[in-house]
Scaffold this motif. Structure first.
Motif, mmCIF file in Angstrom:
data_model
loop_
_atom_site.group_PDB
_atom_site.id
_atom_site.type_symbol
_atom_site.label_atom_id
_atom_site.label_comp_id
_atom_site.label_asym_id
_atom_site.label_seq_id
_atom_site.Cartn_x
_atom_site.Cartn_y
_atom_site.Cartn_z
ATOM 1 N N ALA A 8 29.196 20.467 46.195
ATOM 2 C CA ALA A 8 29.249 19.392 45.076
ATOM 3 C C ALA A 8 30.245 18.413 45.400
ATOM 4 C CB ALA A 8 29.085 20.198 43.897
ATOM 5 N N ILE A 9 31.469 18.915 45.700
ATOM 6 C CA ILE A 9 32.611 18.000 45.753
ATOM 7 C C ILE A 9 32.518 16.884 47.158
ATOM 8 C CG2 ILE A 9 35.145 18.017 46.284
ATOM 9 C CD1 ILE A 9 35.307 20.429 44.502
ATOM 10 N N GLY A 10 31.654 17.681 48.283
ATOM 11 C CA GLY A 10 31.699 16.847 49.385
ATOM 12 C C GLY A 10 30.627 15.859 49.107
ATOM 13 N N ALA A 11 29.835 16.132 48.192
ATOM 14 C CA ALA A 11 28.619 15.083 48.149
ATOM 15 C C ALA A 11 29.144 13.931 47.099
ATOM 16 C CB ALA A 11 27.429 15.775 47.267
ATOM 17 N N ALA A 12 29.992 14.303 46.418
ATOM 18 C CA ALA A 12 30.671 13.296 45.658
ATOM 19 C C ALA A 12 31.830 12.379 46.017
ATOM 20 C CB ALA A 12 31.196 14.029 44.064
ATOM 21 N N SER A 13 32.085 12.744 47.430
ATOM 22 C CA SER A 13 33.559 12.282 47.962
ATOM 23 C C SER A 13 33.194 11.710 49.279
ATOM 24 C CB SER A 13 34.469 13.167 47.841
ATOM 25 O OG SER A 13 34.082 14.400 48.237
ATOM 26 N N LEU A 14 33.260 12.951 50.458
ATOM 27 C CA LEU A 14 33.078 12.550 51.834
ATOM 28 C C LEU A 14 31.760 12.324 52.200
ATOM 29 C CD1 LEU A 14 35.556 15.688 53.077
ATOM 30 C CD2 LEU A 14 36.182 13.158 52.908
ATOM 31 N N ALA A 53 29.225 3.660 38.417
ATOM 32 C CA ALA A 53 30.118 4.296 37.153
ATOM 33 C C ALA A 53 29.336 4.990 36.388
ATOM 34 C CB ALA A 53 30.347 2.979 36.673
ATOM 35 N N LEU A 54 28.084 4.721 35.929
ATOM 36 C CA LEU A 54 27.172 5.532 35.135
ATOM 37 C C LEU A 54 26.922 6.906 35.551
ATOM 38 C CD1 LEU A 54 25.629 5.788 32.272
ATOM 39 C CD2 LEU A 54 23.744 4.687 33.643
ATOM 40 N N ILE A 55 26.541 6.928 36.398
ATOM 41 C CA ILE A 55 26.213 8.136 37.364
ATOM 42 C C ILE A 55 27.445 9.065 37.372
ATOM 43 C CG2 ILE A 55 25.355 9.259 39.557
ATOM 44 C CD1 ILE A 55 23.328 7.027 39.993
ATOM 45 N N ALA A 56 28.291 8.509 37.974
ATOM 46 C CA ALA A 56 29.631 9.271 38.171
ATOM 47 C C ALA A 56 29.897 9.930 36.779
ATOM 48 C CB ALA A 56 30.859 8.548 38.691
ATOM 49 N N THR A 82 37.615 20.646 38.983
ATOM 50 C CA THR A 82 37.823 19.809 40.144
ATOM 51 C C THR A 82 36.771 18.713 40.437
ATOM 52 O OG1 THR A 82 39.119 21.689 41.114
ATOM 53 C CG2 THR A 82 38.537 19.914 42.537
ATOM 54 N N LEU A 83 35.737 19.115 40.328
ATOM 55 C CA LEU A 83 34.613 18.030 40.672
ATOM 56 C C LEU A 83 34.721 16.799 39.744
ATOM 57 C CD1 LEU A 83 32.167 17.259 41.953
ATOM 58 C CD2 LEU A 83 30.843 18.620 40.271
ATOM 59 N N VAL A 84 35.208 17.206 38.432
ATOM 60 C CA VAL A 84 35.463 16.147 37.538
ATOM 61 C C VAL A 84 36.625 15.095 38.051
ATOM 62 C CG1 VAL A 84 36.272 15.545 35.133
ATOM 63 C CG2 VAL A 84 34.782 17.582 35.663
ATOM 64 N N VAL A 85 37.568 15.665 38.598
ATOM 65 C CA VAL A 85 38.627 14.714 38.921
ATOM 66 C C VAL A 85 38.222 14.089 40.235
ATOM 67 C CG1 VAL A 85 40.958 14.850 39.753
ATOM 68 C CG2 VAL A 85 40.361 16.362 38.257
ATOM 69 N N VAL A 86 37.472 14.633 41.053
ATOM 70 C CA VAL A 86 36.955 14.184 42.362
ATOM 71 C C VAL A 86 36.094 12.926 41.944
ATOM 72 C CG1 VAL A 86 35.501 14.503 44.352
ATOM 73 C CG2 VAL A 86 37.154 16.307 43.696
ATOM 74 N N LEU A 87 35.441 12.733 41.016
ATOM 75 C CA LEU A 87 34.102 11.917 40.501
ATOM 76 C C LEU A 87 34.979 10.614 39.939
ATOM 77 C CD1 LEU A 87 31.770 14.049 39.108
ATOM 78 C CD2 LEU A 87 31.394 12.490 40.757
ATOM 79 N N VAL A 88 36.438 10.831 39.621
ATOM 80 C CA VAL A 88 37.203 9.723 38.722
ATOM 81 C C VAL A 88 37.246 8.595 39.697
ATOM 82 C CG1 VAL A 88 39.444 9.015 37.929
ATOM 83 C CG2 VAL A 88 38.475 11.436 37.137
ATOM 84 N N PRO A 89 37.485 8.611 40.967
ATOM 85 C CA PRO A 89 37.719 7.315 41.897
ATOM 86 C C PRO A 89 36.503 6.505 42.053
ATOM 87 C CG PRO A 89 37.913 9.345 43.092
ATOM 88 C CD PRO A 89 38.197 9.662 41.740
ATOM 89 N N LEU A 90 35.445 7.331 42.110
ATOM 90 C CA LEU A 90 33.910 6.627 42.261
ATOM 91 C C LEU A 90 33.469 5.970 40.853
ATOM 92 C CD1 LEU A 90 31.413 6.395 43.590
ATOM 93 C CD2 LEU A 90 30.627 8.479 42.617
ATOM 94 N N THR A 102 43.160 7.983 39.299
ATOM 95 C CA THR A 102 42.896 9.323 39.627
ATOM 96 C C THR A 102 43.859 10.339 39.443
ATOM 97 O OG1 THR A 102 41.467 8.811 41.468
ATOM 98 C CG2 THR A 102 42.088 10.915 41.481
ATOM 99 N N LEU A 103 45.129 10.119 39.690
ATOM 100 C CA LEU A 103 46.480 10.684 39.388
ATOM 101 C C LEU A 103 46.846 10.779 37.777
ATOM 102 C CD1 LEU A 103 48.946 9.359 42.049
ATOM 103 C CD2 LEU A 103 47.719 11.651 41.889
#
Length: 414
Positions: free
Chosen positions: A111-117, A132-135, A163-171, A207-208
């Motif tokens: 899930a984290i990879g799908a939202a990032s890499l 922004a809405l989907i994220a 952690t997935l929540v934080v990974v979605l922040v930059p998106l 993100t930070l």
């Protein structure tokens, strides 16, 4: 980013942990836990646990922050039926790694990879507002499930979803800024994890900030991972920003690359200092929960990467590189941080390889000298094993109290 010395559940008086058990257990029995013999009879009930721990705190044998979790552990053991296996202190606090944890992390990393890499360029077709809405919807759902798991004591899956929540922040930040008309110089979000560019600094700061706030609220160690990765990204993007400044814009490729190496080294040292501070602030966290691991790793990547890229051009400079790596091994031994030992060992291996293939390429005695050095190190290990308790005790006695407490905990957990 703030890390209180202890979690709220650790700040209560020890007696509050065992509240609800019988204050007046039967003579010769336990506090209503059904055990005929064992620790319950020996301690005489929950109130005796609290009073004994209070006496230990008053005598200076136990820190006040450690009394409550110890009382919780003892109360759980007293409530356990005779002959049963010892309970785990939460999912993330035990020494055992369950098969369920593998499934947790496998699903979570997908899930984290799908939202990032693994985001594709086609995702940009949704537009800024759509991204922004989907994220935001994904992050909201993940946060809700994470808090639900946390309420049930399932800290491992809760940490992965948080952690997935934080990974979605930059998106989400990228989509929102794009919708507001911010120019990312033609870069789409799929390049965020692969392209070094100052244009990403705004996303990294957001993100930070969000990651630190969520970490303060939920206090789940795995959430530090995207924060540490973001710091690592920031070290490279900040260097690129400084190189684009008028003062450094005239540097050639060689000088610019040397500046990046030096900046990475300094930024890595600062990150390692932050990791040590987090270690000290979280030294009374749940057993097995390591809030500083990812910060140590990110700091080592930046520091050691910059250090290893530098070329002093002299043998003394290369020898200093070997000594610094030897120092990393020593620091890793004291802090019980294997990552330091791994990076230090790699650096020493590189230096010895350089000596073997460049300096002493035609020497017949070098392999024998290296063998003798290895045997000497083994002998040093034997001496250390014989005297380690006394040396470690003198070291801890000479250190400040908080650092000594941290090292005792790290050594106890291995």
């Amino acid at each position: 980013m703030t890390f209180p010395d202890s979690s709220p559940e650790f700040t209560h008086h020890p007696a509050s942990v065992v509240a609800g058990q019988s204050a007046n257990p039967p003579v010769g029995g336990t506090a209503g836990n059904g055990r005929e013999n064992g620790a319950g009879s020996a301690l005489g009930g929950s109130t005796d646990i609290a009073s004994l721990l209070d006496e230990a705190v008053a005598a200076g044998l136990l820190a006040r922050q450690q009394a409550a979790p110890l009382a919780e552990f003892l109360a759980a053991r007293l409530r356990q039926p005779a002959g049963a296996a010892a309970p785990m202190l939460g999912e993330s606090g035990g020494a055992r790694f369950k098969a369920a944890h593998i499934l947790y992390y496998l699903g979570g990393m997908l899930a984290i990879g799908a939202a990032s890499l693994f985001l594709t360029v086609g995702f940009a077709q949704l537009g800024g507002a759509g991204m922004a809405l989907i994220a935001a919807l994904y992050a909201g759902a993940a946060y809700k499930v994470a808090t639900h798991f946390l309420g049930r004591g399932l800290r491992v899956p809760a940490g992965i979803l948080a952690t997935l929540v934080v990974v979605l922040v930059p998106l989400a930040a990228y989509g929102l800024l794009l919708a507001l008309g911010v120019d990312f110089l033609g870069h789409d979000y799929s390049q965020y994890h692969s392209r070094i560019d100052p244009v990403w600094l705004t996303l990294e700061v957001v993100t930070l900030a969000v990651g630190a706030g969520l970490l303060q609220r939920l206090r789940l160690p795995f959430m530090v991972m995207p924060v540490a990765v973001t710091l690592w990204y920031m070290s490279m993007d900040l260097a690129a920003l400084l190189l684009a400044s008028p003062e450094l814009d005239g540097l050639g490729w060689t000088d610019g690359w040397r500046f990046r190496e030096q900046f990475s080294l300094v930024f890595g040292l600062l990150t390692l200092g932050l990791a040590l501070w987090v270690d000290l602030r979280s030294r009374f966290a749940r057993p097995g929960e390591d809030f500083a691991f990812w910060l140590h790793l990110a700091g080592l990547l930046a520091f050691w990467g910059g250090l290893s890229s530098l070329d002093s051009g002299s043998e003394w400079g290369r020898f200093a590189y070997a000594m610094i790596n030897l120092g990393l091994i020593a620091v890793g031994t004291v802090l019980v941080r294997r990552a330091y030992v791994v990076f230090g060992g790699l650096g020493l291996a590189f230096y010895l390889g350089y000596l073997a293939h460049r300096v002493f390429r035609d020497s017949l005695l070098f392999p024998f000298a290296l063998t003798l050095l290895g045997l000497g190190i083994i002998a040093l290990g034997l001496v250390w094993q014989r005297h380690q308790d006394g040396w470690r005790g003198r070291l801890l006695a000479a250190l400040p109290g908080p650092l000594a407490e941290l090292l005792r905990r790290r050594q106890a957990e291995g």
